[in-house]
Design an enzyme around this catalytic site. Structure first.
Site, PDB file in Angstrom:
ATOM      1  N   SER A   7      -4.378   6.764  36.665  1.00 37.86           N
ATOM      2  CA  SER A   7      -4.796   7.003  35.288  1.00 37.86           C
ATOM      3  C   SER A   7      -3.716   6.520  34.337  1.00 37.86           C
ATOM      4  CB  SER A   7      -5.045   8.500  35.062  1.00 37.86           C
ATOM      5  OG  SER A   7      -5.379   8.764  33.723  1.00 37.86           O
ATOM      6  N   GLY A  11      -2.053  12.916  29.333  1.00 37.52           N
ATOM      7  CA  GLY A  11      -2.393  14.329  29.466  1.00 37.52           C
ATOM      8  C   GLY A  11      -2.621  14.697  30.920  1.00 37.52           C
ATOM      9  N   LYS A  12      -3.382  13.858  31.622  1.00 38.23           N
ATOM     10  CA  LYS A  12      -3.636  14.106  33.047  1.00 38.23           C
ATOM     11  C   LYS A  12      -2.339  14.014  33.843  1.00 38.23           C
ATOM     12  CE  LYS A  12      -8.423  12.541  33.643  1.00 38.23           C
ATOM     13  NZ  LYS A  12      -9.298  11.598  34.386  1.00 38.23           N
ATOM     14  N   ASP A  69     -11.641  12.082  38.748  1.00 37.13           N
ATOM     15  CA  ASP A  69     -12.724  11.814  37.817  1.00 37.13           C
ATOM     16  C   ASP A  69     -13.238  13.174  37.376  1.00 37.13           C
ATOM     17  OD1 ASP A  69     -14.078   9.591  36.493  1.00 37.13           O
ATOM     18  OD2 ASP A  69     -15.884  10.541  37.258  1.00 37.13           O
ATOM     19  N   GLY A 151      -9.019  15.892  25.097  1.00 34.72           N
ATOM     20  CA  GLY A 151     -10.449  15.798  25.395  1.00 34.72           C
ATOM     21  C   GLY A 151     -11.256  16.853  24.660  1.00 34.72           C
ATOM     22  N   LYS A 173      -3.245  27.101  31.098  1.00 27.46           N
ATOM     23  CA  LYS A 173      -4.378  26.246  31.467  1.00 27.46           C
ATOM     24  C   LYS A 173      -4.325  25.894  32.957  1.00 27.46           C
ATOM     25  CE  LYS A 173      -6.611  21.851  30.328  1.00 27.46           C
ATOM     26  NZ  LYS A 173      -6.532  20.604  29.543  1.00 27.46           N
ATOM     27  N   ARG A 179      -9.127  21.222  36.910  1.00 29.44           N
ATOM     28  CA  ARG A 179      -8.199  20.350  37.628  1.00 29.44           C
ATOM     29  C   ARG A 179      -7.245  21.167  38.479  1.00 29.44           C
ATOM     30  NH1 ARG A 179      -7.064  17.497  33.554  1.00 29.44           N
ATOM     31  NH2 ARG A 179      -8.855  16.144  33.886  1.00 29.44           N
TER      32      ARG A 179
END
Length: 199
Positions: A7, A11-12, A69, A151, A173, A179
């Site tokens: 990616s 953020g991810k 994903d 997002g 979070k 995730r």
């Protein structure tokens, strides 16, 4: 051991680094591989798209590749945005654009229940891919709340904590997100999957 996060989304990458901080991975992202062309996401499910990214990049780099994903599913909108979550409002849509479209589409007569899905695929050229999925239930608010996350986080309300995902710290979070739940499953299965490979 080199692990490429498939990616460019910072953020991810930040979430993965935080979640996997106790594991001896040398983590990089696609931002460190400008020569790699984007893998077309032609799948019809989260798993198909995650597999396409992870397995294609693993073959090209001969490295371990972790692909995620993920997206938001709103059943009353025929499961939209779904696999199109990142480009719901168009190919180059910003988070703001996508949130605006979601608010327009989710009219007052529709059920606002929603859930986030994260499908993780860990691939290596000489292994069968490891696939796990995490999910978290919530609902979509009528206006944004909070400044954290990315997002759809400002619109995704999580009842157990009485907050949106954008009102949670990264640590908070990471205890409840789709995730983090997928990562938890990944870590449970990782030792067996790696087998004789060295962590």
């Amino acid at each position: 051991m080199k692990l490429i996060i498939a990616s460019h989304n910072q953020g991810k990458l930040k979430e993965f680094k935080q979640a996997l901080k106790d594991y001896p991975f040398e983590m990089t992202s696609l931002s460190d591989y400008p020569e790699l062309k984007p893998v077309p996401e032609t799948g019809e499910t989260f798993e198909e798209n995650a597999r396409l990214k992870a397995e294609t990049i693993a073959e090209l780099t001969n490295a371990y590749v972790l692909s995620d994903d993920s997206g938001l599913v709103v059943p009353s909108l025929n499961n939209a945005p779904g696999i199109y979550s990142a480009r719901y409002a168009g190919e180059n849509a910003s988070d703001e654009d996508n949130n605006d479209k979601l608010l327009r589409e989710l009219t007052s007569d529709l059920n606002r229940e929603a859930y986030f899905v994260s499908c993780l695929v860990l691939a290596h050229p000489h292994k069968e891919s490891l696939v796990v999925e995490g999910r978290v239930e919530g609902e979509i608010l009528t206006k944004r709340q909070g400044k954290e996350g990315f997002g759809y986080d400002p619109l995704f309300y999580y009842p157990p904590l009485n907050k949106t995902f954008a009102e949670l710290t990264l640590e908070e979070k990471n205890t409840v997100s789709h995730r983090s739940r997928a990562i938890e499953k990944l870590l449970e299965e990782l030792p067996n999957w790696l087998g004789s490979d060295e962590l």
